[in-house]
Design a protein around this motif. Sequence first.
Motif, short mmCIF file in Angstrom:
data_model
loop_
_atom_site.label_atom_id
_atom_site.label_comp_id
_atom_site.label_asym_id
_atom_site.label_seq_id
_atom_site.Cartn_x
_atom_site.Cartn_y
_atom_site.Cartn_z
N VAL A 1 5.64 -9.49 13.33
CA VAL A 1 5.93 -10.87 12.61
C VAL A 1 7.91 -10.68 13.06
CG1 VAL A 1 7.04 -12.32 10.08
CG2 VAL A 1 4.51 -10.91 11.20
N TYR B 1 11.65 -13.02 13.40
CA TYR B 1 11.88 -13.91 12.14
C TYR B 1 13.21 -14.61 13.02
CZ TYR B 1 9.62 -10.69 9.02
OH TYR B 1 8.94 -9.92 8.53
N ALA C 1 9.83 -17.05 8.90
CA ALA C 1 8.52 -15.80 9.58
C ALA C 1 7.31 -16.67 10.80
CB ALA C 1 8.36 -15.23 8.91
N VAL D 1 1.38 -12.20 7.60
CA VAL D 1 2.80 -12.88 8.22
C VAL D 1 3.48 -13.16 6.19
CG1 VAL D 1 4.24 -14.39 9.02
CG2 VAL D 1 1.96 -14.00 10.10
N ALA E 1 6.32 -10.73 5.81
CA ALA E 1 7.39 -11.22 5.04
C ALA E 1 8.29 -10.80 4.16
CB ALA E 1 6.83 -12.55 5.53
N MET F 1 13.21 -16.74 2.78
CA MET F 1 12.49 -16.95 3.52
C MET F 1 10.97 -17.90 3.51
SD MET F 1 10.82 -14.82 6.05
CE MET F 1 10.87 -12.98 5.42
N VAL G 1 7.40 -19.18 5.50
CA VAL G 1 6.77 -19.19 6.24
C VAL G 1 5.64 -20.27 6.66
CG1 VAL G 1 4.60 -17.56 5.63
CG2 VAL G 1 6.17 -16.24 4.85
N SER H 1 12.23 -6.94 13.27
CA SER H 1 12.93 -7.38 11.64
C SER H 1 14.63 -6.41 11.88
CB SER H 1 12.17 -6.38 10.83
OG SER H 1 13.28 -5.97 9.71
#
Length: 601
Positions: free
Chosen positions: A360, A362, A382, A416, A420, A439, A441, A590
């Motif tokens: 993943v 970001y 994400a 995911v 996340a 966050m 998604v 990340s």
Amino acid sequence: MKNFHSEAAMQVEQVDAYEALVQFLYRAPIGLVQTDASGAVDMLNPMASNLLMPLARDGGLDNLFAVLDGVAPQVKAMADAFEQPSGVVCDALRVPLGEGLGAPGVPQVLSFSLMKLDPERLMLAITDATQDMQREQENLRRRLRSAARTDALTRLPNRAAAVEQLQGLLDRGAARRATDERFALLFLNCDRFRRINDTLGQSAGDRLLVAVGDSLLATLADRMRAGGLPANGRIDPAAGGAGLVARVGGDEFVVLLEGLRHRDEAERLALRLLDTLARPHTIDGIDVACRASIGVFWDTGMGGDADEAMRDASIAMIEAKRAGGARHVLFEAEMRERAARRADIEAQLRTALAEEQLFVVYQPVVGLNADGSIDHSAGVEALVRWQHPTRGLVPPFDFIGIAEECGLIDQIGDFVLERACVDFMRWREQLGESAPRLMAVNLSRAQLAQPDWAPKVAGILAATGMPAASLQLEVTESLAAQDEQIQVRLHELKALGIKLALDDFGTGYSSLSSLHLLPVDTVKIDRSFVCKADTSHHHRVLIEATVKVAQSLGMNTVAEGIETAAQLDAVRAQACAKGQGYLFSRPLVSSALVEWIGAQG
């Protein structure tokens, strides 16, 4: 003297009657045996002798029960147990002869019927039941073969029957070339049938499939009547001949029509079938339209394999579905190569899930403050990526669509979401107040179609410690606006305290006037509008209208795809609350995201 002559005449008549009876018994086409209660034979006719002789171990026929002991001992047991003074002890008891007893020209199966004439006498009738048994076995085989070629639900021919008839047509390719006749195979799959099943229930779904089969059958029959039948044609397409309708899978049907001369005829039939299926069927008092995607295989006249022809038609059907459904596509040879590539990617994608090749990244979503400053901790989105061991980084465009088609998208989406949430909580520990506050998604149709999706999300939140208010789940505009079931699922997620966003706004089916009907907190303005915001007055007006309507409904707005300072100035002038794009940052792993946030000061 008169009485003497009368009695003599009666005696003559009795003798004649007895002799007639003896002659009848002697010539009877069945075996007859009369015995006493112990089975001792009092009388048997020639037919009985012929039928029983192979069973007599010592060559004697003195006792019936002794003769039958090796093949039908139950006859004696039934006679001993029969307590009535007279009556039928057993009727048409069939007994296959033991191994070594049956031979060519000799009965293989005997049928016994035993009657108790009085307390002291029994009568056994014996017949050769070999041919009866053989006929029944052949009928049984015929019924089993018919059942094996018939779909149990729709009573249409099944895949095996369709393949058999298709192979017959292919094998006669040379003969058809001589008459310039061809056939067409149409492979049909119902669009979004799973949603119908989930909404109405499997029983209603089954009735809809029956109705679809009936509609296809009626349409083909009408076409054959209107167009004139080939010389060998039949008006009943289910029976084979000029046309065939078969159910070959769950919601898959094929239509086979021969005696055609031009490919346009096959395409016209496909259009007619699509038109038929677009008309709603009434199921449990509800009108249900079952649109379909159709792949058309046109006979080349060169023969071939039926399974391969069926596969080619299904490949064309998948192309029709990929193009949006409710249409037909004619098979072309290059489709095979594309299908092979997709199958290869599907297999490798399954391996990728098992071996954790997916990861993943970001992309930051920044706040566009009214004073002109930028809030770099507003949030992140994400996004999934695939690091293939030999191909390197595989673009999402190359595998997301295939994942949706093969049913893997829900597993990818779940991966995911969980990853996340785990990363989000780690950032909080590392960055404190500087950590992203939200966050985002993306959700797929497959995830939202799961009846237990909201509880699954709640479980992920609980397992990771992720606050529900810090999670924003995003659904495309076309998905949210079209499907009532999806909207129900969105309300369930909203009840968990999760924020919802409408992605790619402006490209789907909803409108500003219906925005208030959707349970969303944020509207993400599609990049196709943002990329022209600095050069097109029309696009600026659309962005401005979207922002004003969203603000009036208490919703936030995010401008997607900002790549230049001029675009940023344009969307800021329209009072967009947040922005996202390469101008700020590309998607980051990340650790790189943590460094990026730290570098913003």
